[in-house]
Design an enzyme around this catalytic site. Sequence first.
Site, PDB file in Angstrom:
ATOM      1  N   HIS A 139     -20.420  -7.464 -87.730  1.00  0.00           N
ATOM      2  CA  HIS A 139     -19.036  -7.077 -87.467  1.00  0.00           C
ATOM      3  C   HIS A 139     -18.592  -7.538 -86.077  1.00  0.00           C
ATOM      4  O   HIS A 139     -17.458  -7.991 -85.883  1.00  0.00           O
ATOM      5  CB  HIS A 139     -18.908  -5.554 -87.613  1.00  0.00           C
ATOM      6  CG  HIS A 139     -17.520  -5.037 -87.475  1.00  0.00           C
ATOM      7  ND1 HIS A 139     -16.552  -5.252 -88.432  1.00  0.00           N
ATOM      8  CD2 HIS A 139     -16.924  -4.325 -86.488  1.00  0.00           C
ATOM      9  CE1 HIS A 139     -15.427  -4.681 -88.037  1.00  0.00           C
ATOM     10  NE2 HIS A 139     -15.622  -4.120 -86.858  1.00  0.00           N
ATOM     11  N   TYR A 181      -6.399 -13.393 -72.661  1.00  0.00           N
ATOM     12  CA  TYR A 181      -7.520 -12.772 -73.352  1.00  0.00           C
ATOM     13  C   TYR A 181      -8.327 -11.962 -72.340  1.00  0.00           C
ATOM     14  O   TYR A 181      -9.001 -12.521 -71.474  1.00  0.00           O
ATOM     15  CB  TYR A 181      -8.386 -13.861 -73.986  1.00  0.00           C
ATOM     16  CG  TYR A 181      -9.574 -13.353 -74.750  1.00  0.00           C
ATOM     17  CD1 TYR A 181      -9.431 -12.859 -76.035  1.00  0.00           C
ATOM     18  CD2 TYR A 181     -10.854 -13.389 -74.202  1.00  0.00           C
ATOM     19  CE1 TYR A 181     -10.519 -12.409 -76.762  1.00  0.00           C
ATOM     20  CE2 TYR A 181     -11.944 -12.940 -74.911  1.00  0.00           C
ATOM     21  CZ  TYR A 181     -11.778 -12.461 -76.191  1.00  0.00           C
ATOM     22  OH  TYR A 181     -12.857 -12.014 -76.906  1.00  0.00           O
ATOM     23  N   GLU A 237      -6.192  -5.624 -83.834  1.00  0.00           N
ATOM     24  CA  GLU A 237      -4.754  -5.383 -83.778  1.00  0.00           C
ATOM     25  C   GLU A 237      -4.098  -5.941 -82.508  1.00  0.00           C
ATOM     26  O   GLU A 237      -2.877  -5.915 -82.367  1.00  0.00           O
ATOM     27  CB  GLU A 237      -4.458  -3.883 -83.901  1.00  0.00           C
ATOM     28  CG  GLU A 237      -4.768  -3.311 -85.266  1.00  0.00           C
ATOM     29  CD  GLU A 237      -6.266  -3.109 -85.540  1.00  0.00           C
ATOM     30  OE1 GLU A 237      -6.658  -3.248 -86.712  1.00  0.00           O
ATOM     31  OE2 GLU A 237      -7.029  -2.824 -84.593  1.00  0.00           O
ATOM     32  N   ILE A 246     -18.595  -4.230 -78.392  1.00  0.00           N
ATOM     33  CA  ILE A 246     -20.011  -4.115 -78.035  1.00  0.00           C
ATOM     34  C   ILE A 246     -20.836  -4.368 -79.287  1.00  0.00           C
ATOM     35  O   ILE A 246     -20.584  -3.767 -80.334  1.00  0.00           O
ATOM     36  CB  ILE A 246     -20.317  -2.725 -77.440  1.00  0.00           C
ATOM     37  CG1 ILE A 246     -19.429  -2.472 -76.212  1.00  0.00           C
ATOM     38  CG2 ILE A 246     -21.793  -2.605 -77.087  1.00  0.00           C
ATOM     39  CD1 ILE A 246     -19.457  -1.041 -75.705  1.00  0.00           C
ATOM     40  N   GLU A 290     -25.345  -3.207 -84.938  1.00  0.00           N
ATOM     41  CA  GLU A 290     -26.424  -3.642 -85.809  1.00  0.00           C
ATOM     42  C   GLU A 290     -25.955  -4.531 -86.959  1.00  0.00           C
ATOM     43  O   GLU A 290     -26.763  -4.963 -87.773  1.00  0.00           O
ATOM     44  CB  GLU A 290     -27.138  -2.412 -86.377  1.00  0.00           C
ATOM     45  CG  GLU A 290     -27.799  -1.581 -85.294  1.00  0.00           C
ATOM     46  CD  GLU A 290     -28.430  -0.308 -85.835  1.00  0.00           C
ATOM     47  OE1 GLU A 290     -28.347  -0.069 -87.059  1.00  0.00           O
ATOM     48  OE2 GLU A 290     -28.981   0.443 -85.037  1.00  0.00           O
TER      49      GLU A 290
END
Length: 155
Positions: A89, A114, A59, A83, A86
């Site tokens: 994503h 950024y 967002e 972070i 597993e």
Amino acid sequence: MGKTFEGNLVGNNKTFGIVVSRFNSFITKRLLEGAQDCFVRHGVNANNIDVFWVPGACELPITAMRLAKNAKHDGIICLGSVIRGETPHFDYVSNESAKGISEVGLKTGIPTIYGVITTETLEQAIDRAGARVGNKGAEAALTALEMVNLFDEID
């Protein structure tokens, strides 16, 4: 030989918007504190620093775009912490947020920085949010100051 232009780190009479991801807020709050402290130390009036909280890193770009289109801020910083987990994503979120934030600056001409840290571990994130590796939020603020002042020189 032509002239050389370089932005300074003076924030007098400048306004900044900081868009912060609420996800991993135990990290992003530290990044925000570092950015705010850096701005104030470099002459930005604390009342000229607006903070906008969003749910996550995805967002950040759309909120930065809305701020840039409103043209109320000289510069915008996007702060977040992604972070690795597993699943893949991590890659999608970090890549898309980086592309989107970059696009805001390119499309609007407003320096859009950024300041999303992407790390393998929580320990690395803590290190980059004010521990052993410094505070990447403060670094983003310095970059914003320099770019805003450089653009003033160009204009």
